[in-house]
Scaffold this motif. Structure first.
Motif, short mmCIF file in Angstrom:
data_model
loop_
_atom_site.label_atom_id
_atom_site.label_comp_id
_atom_site.label_asym_id
_atom_site.label_seq_id
_atom_site.Cartn_x
_atom_site.Cartn_y
_atom_site.Cartn_z
N HIS A 60 0.84 -1.20 0.00
CA HIS A 60 0.00 0.00 0.00
C HIS A 60 0.87 1.25 0.00
O HIS A 60 0.60 2.20 -0.75
CB HIS A 60 -0.92 0.00 1.22
N HIS A 64 0.30 3.62 -3.02
CA HIS A 64 -0.62 4.73 -2.77
C HIS A 64 0.00 5.93 -2.07
O HIS A 64 -0.70 6.92 -1.83
CB HIS A 64 -1.81 4.23 -1.95
N THR A 77 -4.65 10.74 0.56
CA THR A 77 -5.64 9.69 0.80
C THR A 77 -4.95 8.38 1.18
O THR A 77 -5.35 7.70 2.13
CB THR A 77 -6.53 9.49 -0.44
N GLY A 78 -3.91 8.02 0.44
CA GLY A 78 -3.17 6.80 0.74
C GLY A 78 -2.56 6.82 2.13
O GLY A 78 -2.60 5.82 2.86
N GLU A 80 -3.63 8.65 4.72
CA GLU A 80 -4.73 8.60 5.69
C GLU A 80 -5.23 7.17 5.87
O GLU A 80 -5.49 6.73 7.00
CB GLU A 80 -5.89 9.49 5.25
N GLU A 81 -5.37 6.43 4.77
CA GLU A 81 -5.81 5.04 4.86
C GLU A 81 -4.83 4.23 5.70
O GLU A 81 -5.23 3.43 6.55
CB GLU A 81 -5.93 4.43 3.46
N THR A 84 -5.07 5.10 9.41
CA THR A 84 -6.26 4.50 10.01
C THR A 84 -6.00 3.05 10.39
O THR A 84 -6.34 2.60 11.49
CB THR A 84 -7.46 4.60 9.04
#
Length: 91
Positions: A60, A64, A77-78, A80-81, A84
């Motif tokens: 990932h 990302h 976005t990558g 943040e994912e 999380t």
């Protein structure tokens, strides 16, 4: 998750091995195995799951967050994912 398809068979093989390890924990509990045996089995499951998580997190990150050509929004976005997942994991 399309980029995982390149490693799909390897990842599925890992998951099946993990399922086998979890089944070994279940069998151990059913046959009243000693607590040390069960602890070793559970530790093996945890190690295997951690290895799977590590492989997917690294993939990932490369795909990302660090891949050249991503826009700032895609990179954000990558990241943040990933944050999380890490937060959920360390709880």
């Amino acid at each position: 998750m399309g980029h995982l398809t390149a490693n799909k068979n390897d990842l599925l093989a890992r998951v099946k091995r993990i399922a086998g390890q979890v089944a070994a924990v279940e069998r151990g509990l059913e046959r009243d195995a000693g607590c040390a045996d069960i602890l070793h089995l559970v530790a093996a499951v945890r190690g295997a799951v951690n290895g799977l998580l590590d492989e997917i997190v690294v993939d990932h990150l490369h795909e990302h967050v660090a891949r050249p050509g991503l826009s700032d929004a895609e990179r954000s976005t990558g990241a943040e994912e990933l944050m999380t997942v890490i937060r959920r994991y360390v709880k």
